[in-house]
Design a protein around this motif. Structure first.
Motif, short mmCIF file in Angstrom:
data_model
loop_
_atom_site.label_atom_id
_atom_site.label_comp_id
_atom_site.label_asym_id
_atom_site.label_seq_id
_atom_site.Cartn_x
_atom_site.Cartn_y
_atom_site.Cartn_z
N ALA A 1 0.84 -1.19 0.00
CA ALA A 1 0.00 0.00 0.00
C ALA A 1 0.88 1.24 0.00
CB ALA A 1 -0.92 0.00 1.21
N LYS B 1 -3.86 1.42 -3.04
CA LYS B 1 -4.58 0.98 -1.84
C LYS B 1 -4.98 -0.49 -2.00
CE LYS B 1 -6.70 5.56 -1.47
NZ LYS B 1 -8.00 6.31 -1.40
N SER C 1 -1.63 -4.69 2.44
CA SER C 1 -1.76 -3.63 3.46
C SER C 1 -0.61 -3.67 4.46
CB SER C 1 -3.09 -3.80 4.20
OG SER C 1 -3.17 -5.09 4.76
#
Length: 121
Positions: A14, A87, A121
């Motif tokens: 990310a 993202k 993430s």
């Protein structure tokens, strides 16, 4: 017929960046608009960004505005999608598409095989 071959997908953290490329060949003179679609598992395919081949005008969906940039190099018959500030929700299979219509939300006639983008993430 037009052939489209995508490249540039991969795994990125990310906040990272990737640049997708789509090389077009064949009867490309018929192409008016090119776009990038994506489809995540269990979700509908969505148009992410599009560009007119002649005038260069662009469109992108709200969720990627300010982060993704679509561009084309007509001399190289190549379409690009620069993706910054990625993202986890950008994770999807990304497809290059080409249309002989001038409206970017119309039917696309030709599709690439897709390239996977995975954002951790």
């Amino acid at each position: 017929q037009v052939q489209l071959v995508e490249s540039g997908g991969g795994l990125v953290q990310a906040g990272g960046s990737l640049r997708l490329s789509c090389a077009a060949s064949g009867s490309i003179f018929s192409i008016k608009v090119m776009g990038w679609y994506r489809q995540a598992p269990g979700k509908e395919r969505e148009l992410v960004a599009a560009i007119s081949i002649g005038g260069g005008s662009t469109w992108s969906t709200d969720s990627v505005k300010g982060r993704f940039t679509i561009s084309r190099d007509n001399a190289k018959n190549t379409l690009y999608l620069q993706m910054n500030s990625l993202k986890p929700e950008d994770t999807a299979m990304y497809y290059c598409a080409a249309s002989s219509n001038t409206y970017y939300r119309g039917e696309y006639d030709y599709w690439g095989q897709g390239t996977q983008v995975t954002v951790s993430s």
